[in-house]
Design an enzyme around this catalytic site. Structure first.
Site, PDB file in Angstrom:
ATOM      1  N   HIS A 116       0.870  -1.175   0.000  1.00 34.00           N
ATOM      2  CA  HIS A 116       0.000   0.000   0.000  1.00 34.00           C
ATOM      3  C   HIS A 116       0.912   1.233   0.000  1.00 34.00           C
ATOM      4  CE1 HIS A 116      -2.802   2.951   1.730  1.00 34.00           C
ATOM      5  NE2 HIS A 116      -3.793   2.107   1.502  1.00 34.00           N
ATOM      6  N   ASP A 140       3.140  -3.951   8.431  1.00 30.48           N
ATOM      7  CA  ASP A 140       1.890  -3.220   8.251  1.00 30.48           C
ATOM      8  C   ASP A 140       0.761  -4.223   8.506  1.00 30.48           C
ATOM      9  OD1 ASP A 140      -0.412  -2.017   7.432  1.00 30.48           O
ATOM     10  OD2 ASP A 140       0.286  -1.488   5.425  1.00 30.48           O
ATOM     11  N   GLN A 189      -4.370  -4.800   7.493  1.00 26.30           N
ATOM     12  CA  GLN A 189      -5.336  -5.738   6.914  1.00 26.30           C
ATOM     13  C   GLN A 189      -5.314  -7.100   7.596  1.00 26.30           C
ATOM     14  OE1 GLN A 189      -7.575  -4.791   4.874  1.00 26.30           O
ATOM     15  NE2 GLN A 189      -6.771  -2.942   3.915  1.00 26.30           N
ATOM     16  N   LYS A 196     -10.232   0.139  10.579  1.00 29.62           N
ATOM     17  CA  LYS A 196     -10.390  -1.064   9.765  1.00 29.62           C
ATOM     18  C   LYS A 196     -10.762  -2.266  10.630  1.00 29.62           C
ATOM     19  CE  LYS A 196      -6.982   0.206   6.184  1.00 29.62           C
ATOM     20  NZ  LYS A 196      -7.787   0.983   5.258  1.00 29.62           N
ATOM     21  N   CYS A 255      -4.689   2.336  -3.767  1.00 33.44           N
ATOM     22  CA  CYS A 255      -3.462   2.862  -3.166  1.00 33.44           C
ATOM     23  C   CYS A 255      -2.284   1.906  -3.357  1.00 33.44           C
ATOM     24  CB  CYS A 255      -3.639   3.156  -1.679  1.00 33.44           C
ATOM     25  SG  CYS A 255      -4.936   4.322  -1.335  1.00 33.44           S
TER      26      CYS A 255
END
Lengths: 145, 411
Positions: free
Chosen positions: B121, B199, B202, B225, B366
């Site tokens: 991303h 990261d 997600q 999220k 993105c």
């Protein structure tokens, strides 16, 4: 706006049409336009002869709205003077910004008048105006030549 | 607190009609919706406890401090970290920027390399471009196998070498939904002495994540999220690293003592939290953690796996639909799948599906470098949350064929 008005027959027909979607031999000007937010890109080619745009075509990737808009625009400006093309360009951009065009202007915009409803869809405005912003830059390029 | 039979009933936003149809929300990877449990906790904080944490000594201030620091402790337990290793930020992007500004730009020098997968991303990509530009280090990409969407082991061995000082990667790709081999990447990074940055934006909504267990040095995620509010995120940093880092922003509450000409800064995590913080957001994030706990990981994982199987099987059966990064239709996808409909730009697909009340994402998600690498201009993306249902999936699958029809293409 209703989905069937956005994707009306006249708009989807133009979006699928390959009549104006082609490379031109020896264009007077070739100008690229890009929508960074959605990845749409379009190359507009114009041939000018004695101050008149004798041919206009485009190539590139885009959504149905931007392809339809490009197809309609190239139809309209073919045979017009540079000044007339610039005037139509302002009229179209004004219409998409939400200005109500008078009957004469709507008439002059021909098929492109069908895109008026896009003015009520902020997320899709940039799709409809990409070819016209590119035209604006291409006309500037013609002036410089 | 959880309506386990009909989880979607907990989410008031899902009860509305969109364009005259039942609302089908399939864009949870962009932001998830929030249950009443979270909204009520935020509301209650502002109605009963919202003084400024860490400042006053009166009852309400004590309550606000307890709520804010209690949220930090709950988040730490949720991701397998110590409480003082959890920094509250605005979002995952800000967390990753702190790693760049306060660690990377001092740690890197010419000849060094930063290694990231091509699928990142922009929030875990642009900061590394900037770090490379600032320091003269090289930004090096791990390329996924175009067929499987996975990074081959040979690529990991070859690209992560003794010049590598930072390895940053998403746990789950926000475009492909595939889970990257965090253990393998961390092991290789350890081997060459590089710092790892995860990261987890997600992954934390979809399966249990343990930062200490994974042995990562930094990690980032956003509350919004994972059923929490917008505007609050988390930076995890290994204690020894956070202690060595200078502050990010300067101001109130991040100091130990201020003299006329110089300042002693507070210890982490407060060193990185200048000014009045989003305490209501922290309370909301802690409530989201509690809500996820009440549903239970076993429940969440089995439900989402079954829904994803239904969705990918349904997409595979559709004529003129291709899934991105799909050689193995059985590949496990975590909450996210991207696809394209033949001849159709994803923005038209999203507009037409919206007219049926279905929200999907369209565009480049993105992740421009990944789409360029895959040779795809844009794609449709459907993503799931705990409130997603079989009816949502079936409605999407039923409406996809309408897209080509509306645009005047044959079936």
């Amino acid at each position: 706006m209703e989905i069937d008005a956005l994707y009306s027959e006249i708009i989807t027909e133009h979006s699928r049409s390959s009549r104006n979607r082609r490379r031109m031999e020896n264009p007077t000007v070739s100008r690229q336009g890009v929508n960074p937010s959605c990845g749409d890109e379009l190359t507009l080619e114009l041939r000018e002869d004695g101050g008149v745009i004798t041919d206009a075509s485009f190539t590139g990737e885009g959504c149905a709205i931007s392809k339809a808009s490009a197809s309609m625009m190239t139809d309209i400006i073919r045979g017009k003077s540079r000044t007339e093309a610039a005037r139509l360009c302002s009229a179209f951009l004004g219409m998409i910004k939400g200005e109500q065009p008078d009957a004469e202007t709507l008439d002059a915009l021909e098929d492109a008048a069908a895109l008026q409803g896009v003015s009520k869809m902020p997320a899709r405005v940039k799709c409809a105006v990409l070819p016209w912003h590119t035209l604006k830059s291409a006309i500037e390029d013609l002036k410089d030549q | 607190m959880v309506n386990i039979k009909n989880i979607s009933d907990d989410f008031p936003i899902l009860a509305q009609k969109i364009n005259g149809h039942r609302f089908v929300y399939l864009d949870s990877a962009a932001t998830s919706m929030r249950p009443n449990f979270v909204l009520d906790r935020i509301d209650a904080f502002y109605k009963s406890s919202a003084a400024n944490p860490h400042r006053g000594v009166y009852a309400l201030a004590e309550r606000a401090t307890a709520a804010y620091e209690g949220a930090r402790a709950a988040v730490a337990r949720f991701v397998g970290a110590d409480t003082d290793e959890i920094v509250f930020t605005r979002n995952a992007s800000e967390s990753l920027n702190i790693v760049m500004y306060c660690h990377a730009q001092y740690a890197l020098k010419p000849g060094d390399s930063v290694v990231i997968p091509i699928s990142e991303h922009h929030s875990n990509l642009v900061p590394w471009q900037i770090a490379a530009a600032k320091t003269g280090a090289e930004l090096r990409y791990l390329y996924t196998d175009a067929e499987t969407g996975l990074i081959p082991d040979s690529e990991i061995e070859r690209k992560i070498d003794k010049t590598t000082k930072i390895v940053a990667f998403a746990h789950v790709s926000n475009v492909l939904g595939l889970r990257f081999p965090a253990e393998k990447l961390v092991a290789r990074a350890r081997c060459v002495g590089a710092v790892t940055v995860l990261d987890a934006a997600q992954s934390v909504p979809h399966f249990p994540v343990d930062f200490h267990g994974l042995d990562v040095d930094f990690a980032a995620f956003s509350a919004h999220k994972m059923y929490g509010p917008m505007g609050i995120g988390v930076l995890y940093g290994r204690r020894e690293l956070l202690e060595k880092m200078p502050p990010f922003l300067f101001g109130g509450d991040m100091i130990e003592y201020v003299r006329e000409q110089d300042t002693d800064f507070a210890a982490p995590p407060h060193r990185f939290e200048a000014g009045t913080q989003n305490a209501g957001g922290a309370v909301g994030l802690a409530a989201a953690v509690e809500y996820i706990g009440a549903i239970g990981w076993a429940n969440i994982e089995s439900r989402e796996a079954a829904l994803m199987r239904r969705l990918t099987a349904g997409l595979a059966e559709q004529k003129r639909v291709s899934v991105i990064g799909d050689a193995d239709p059985g590949a496990r996808r975590y909450g996210v799948v991207s696809f394209n409909i033949e001849d159709v730009h994803s923005h038209d697909a999203a507009t037409i599906l919206d007219s049926f009340g279905i929200a999907i994402r369209a565009g480049a998600h993105c992740a421009h470098p990944l789409l360029d690498y895959l040779g795809v201009k844009a794609s449709c993306r459907a993503s799931l949350g705990v409130y997603s249902t079989e009816q949502d999936i079936d409605r999407l699958l039923e409406c996809i064929p309408q897209v080509r029809r509306k645009l005047g293409y044959g079936d």
